[in-house]
Design an enzyme around this catalytic site. Structure first.
Site, PDB file in Angstrom:
ATOM      1  N   ASP A 134       0.792  -1.228   0.000  1.00 54.73           N
ATOM      2  CA  ASP A 134       0.000   0.000   0.000  1.00 54.73           C
ATOM      3  C   ASP A 134       0.829   1.284   0.000  1.00 54.73           C
ATOM      4  O   ASP A 134       0.584   2.178  -0.802  1.00 54.73           O
ATOM      5  CB  ASP A 134      -0.968  -0.003   1.188  1.00 54.73           C
ATOM      6  N   CYS A 188     -16.138  -6.651 -15.936  1.00 57.24           N
ATOM      7  CA  CYS A 188     -17.203  -5.739 -15.508  1.00 57.24           C
ATOM      8  C   CYS A 188     -18.259  -5.579 -16.605  1.00 57.24           C
ATOM      9  O   CYS A 188     -19.440  -5.363 -16.303  1.00 57.24           O
ATOM     10  CB  CYS A 188     -16.625  -4.369 -15.150  1.00 57.24           C
ATOM     11  N   CYS A 191     -21.843  -3.484 -16.755  1.00 60.30           N
ATOM     12  CA  CYS A 191     -22.273  -3.137 -15.391  1.00 60.30           C
ATOM     13  C   CYS A 191     -21.657  -1.808 -14.977  1.00 60.30           C
ATOM     14  O   CYS A 191     -20.452  -1.582 -15.129  1.00 60.30           O
ATOM     15  CB  CYS A 191     -21.862  -4.237 -14.408  1.00 60.30           C
ATOM     16  N   CYS A 194     -21.420   0.541  -9.536  1.00 58.23           N
ATOM     17  CA  CYS A 194     -20.570   1.277  -8.604  1.00 58.23           C
ATOM     18  C   CYS A 194     -20.467   2.746  -8.984  1.00 58.23           C
ATOM     19  O   CYS A 194     -20.510   3.630  -8.124  1.00 58.23           O
ATOM     20  CB  CYS A 194     -19.181   0.643  -8.518  1.00 58.23           C
ATOM     21  N   CYS A 198     -22.083   5.785  -6.467  1.00 55.29           N
ATOM     22  CA  CYS A 198     -21.050   6.479  -5.678  1.00 55.29           C
ATOM     23  C   CYS A 198     -21.663   7.753  -5.086  1.00 55.29           C
ATOM     24  O   CYS A 198     -22.167   8.609  -5.815  1.00 55.29           O
ATOM     25  CB  CYS A 198     -19.852   6.830  -6.554  1.00 55.29           C
ATOM     26  N   CYS A 214     -13.755  11.382  -3.194  1.00 59.88           N
ATOM     27  CA  CYS A 214     -14.019  10.042  -2.641  1.00 59.88           C
ATOM     28  C   CYS A 214     -14.215  10.108  -1.127  1.00 59.88           C
ATOM     29  O   CYS A 214     -13.377  10.660  -0.399  1.00 59.88           O
ATOM     30  CB  CYS A 214     -12.853   9.123  -2.986  1.00 59.88           C
ATOM     31  N   CYS A 240     -15.096   4.007   2.988  1.00 62.93           N
ATOM     32  CA  CYS A 240     -16.417   3.862   2.381  1.00 62.93           C
ATOM     33  C   CYS A 240     -16.455   2.551   1.614  1.00 62.93           C
ATOM     34  O   CYS A 240     -15.523   2.236   0.878  1.00 62.93           O
ATOM     35  CB  CYS A 240     -16.696   5.041   1.447  1.00 62.93           C
ATOM     36  N   CYS A 243     -19.050   1.279  -3.114  1.00 62.05           N
ATOM     37  CA  CYS A 243     -18.741   0.763  -4.443  1.00 62.05           C
ATOM     38  C   CYS A 243     -18.408  -0.730  -4.424  1.00 62.05           C
ATOM     39  O   CYS A 243     -18.396  -1.382  -5.473  1.00 62.05           O
ATOM     40  CB  CYS A 243     -17.602   1.550  -5.090  1.00 62.05           C
ATOM     41  N   CYS A 247     -21.379  -4.140  -5.821  1.00 62.65           N
ATOM     42  CA  CYS A 247     -20.769  -4.894  -6.921  1.00 62.65           C
ATOM     43  C   CYS A 247     -21.338  -6.319  -6.977  1.00 62.65           C
ATOM     44  O   CYS A 247     -21.258  -7.057  -5.983  1.00 62.65           O
ATOM     45  CB  CYS A 247     -19.258  -4.952  -6.746  1.00 62.65           C
TER      46      CYS A 247
END
Length: 379
Positions: A134, A188, A191, A194, A198, A214, A240, A243, A247
């Site tokens: 990360d 995806c 679709c 998300c 949002c 965001c 959050c 999204c 899915c």
């Protein structure tokens, strides 16, 4: 050394130490991600938390001497909380996103990567590594995508067939020339759920995210939250999940493979009012082990105030008045003033008028005026 056999042995060993999915890719430049990052920078979509040098984010050779390949790993985390406490009148609760349940995932993934390094060195003493989770230079999502862990969804998460997008990602750059795995095709399709749901319109077409909009990013900021986002925050304290929860690929996905990731319900979904006056020491002792604590208590407390306003919790009026009058931080005083206006009532209005007479901070004064206007509007 049979590099292909070593790869198979690493895959086998990875399962033994609790790595749920592993993939391998080249150490080539991530050209497509570079174009995406340049566009993100041009549009002002960055969060400010990421590595500033885009070249380092996409070129492994700039952060590691003569890289030959990258190993990507994924660990699945729970999507459902066992024995979740209920939010009720007088005992309203906030929520930390699923990625902040249990022990900070940085520690969990670093543990797995460290064990993987030790195993590889036991097989190849001259092996070298640079592992990241990360906060490293490389983009975890780009590495995982190219290594075949999953595809990059419109929600800007890696989506795996096995675990949906409820996975933590990490990677290891190495000097060993492992054969690359095949990336997955985007699944995806048409679709767009998300993007459509949002709360702030932060998700753009083509898997682009405006981090400045965001909610996951906004919950981590420390200043006053813009009015337009306060009403979108709900009872979120950190992060959050919208999204992800909408899915279709996440339907029925809930994995409890790792004890470290199991949430303490009272931490993942805590009472809001006690957060308003929690000390630094208490916050560190209770929340210090979760990833959502990395910015300290200030954003969490501000978000708790906004959540109480969201619930229009009349039982919190006295607590909010105390914060407005006594807290030394303008953001807390001002946000409490706004929250009192949202909740309304004679007691709140009287307190706002009294604070207006003594407040010296101009930003807080603006929030007091907002609070009084909200009460007058209701009247």
């Amino acid at each position: 050394m049979d590099i292909n056999q070593l790869k198979q042995d690493i895959i086998t060993y990875s399962k033994e130490i609790g790595i749920d999915k592993i993939g391998f890719t080249t150490a080539d430049t991530f050209s497509e991600m570079k174009n995406r990052l340049l566009r993100q920078e041009m549009l002002g979509y960055q969060s400010g938390f990421e590595e500033k040098d885009i070249e380092k984010r996409v070129d492994p050779s700039l952060i590691f001497d003569q890289p030959k390949s990258i190993i990507a790993i994924a660990l699945a985390y729970p999507s459902k909380m066992k024995n979740a406490p209920q939010s009720k009148r007088g005992e309203r609760r906030g929520i930390f996103c699923r990625a902040s349940w249990g022990t900070d995932y940085h520690h969990v993934l670093r543990d797995r990567l460290s064990k993987l390094e030790e195993y590889i060195v036991s097989r190849v003493p001259q092996a070298r590594f640079k592992s990241m989770v990360d906060t490293g230079e490389l983009v975890d999502r780009a590495v995982a995508e190219r290594a075949g862990i999953g595809w990059s969804g419109k929600n800007c998460s890696i989506i795996t067939p096995e675990f949906g997008s409820y996975v933590y990602l990490g990677e290891m750059v190495t000097n060993l020339p492992f054969a690359p795995d095949t990336p997955m095709e985007d699944q995806c399709g048409t679709c767009n759920k998300c993007v459509d749901v949002c709360p702030t319109g932060a998700l753009m077409e083509g898997g682009q995210l405006d981090s400045q909009k965001c909610i996951a990013f906004l919950t981590q900021t420390k200043g006053f939250l813009a009015d337009e986002y306060r009403v979108k925050l709900g009872n979120r304290l950190y992060g959050c999940d919208t999204c992800q929860t909408v899915c279709p690929e996440n339907k029925g996905m809930d994995f409890h493979f790792h004890e470290e990731m199991e949430p303490d319900p009272e931490i993942a979904k805590p009472l809001l009012k006690p957060l308003l006056t929690i000390s630094n020491r208490e916050f560190k002792e209770k929340y210090g082990h979760v990833s959502g604590s990395w910015r300290g208590k200030k954003p969490i407390q501000r978000n708790a105030i906004i959540a109480l306003a969201h619930f229009k919790d009349e039982t919190a009026v006295d607590d909010l008045i105390h914060v407005m009058e006594k807290d030394v931080r303008p953001v807390m005083r001002g946000t409490s003033a706004w929250a009192l206006g949202k909740i309304g009532g004679e007691t709140a209005e009287k307190a706002l008028l009294m604070q207006q007479a003594v407040e010296t901070d101009e930003e807080v004064m603006d929030e007091i005026r907002k609070g009084l206007n909200l009460i007058q509007y209701k009247g």
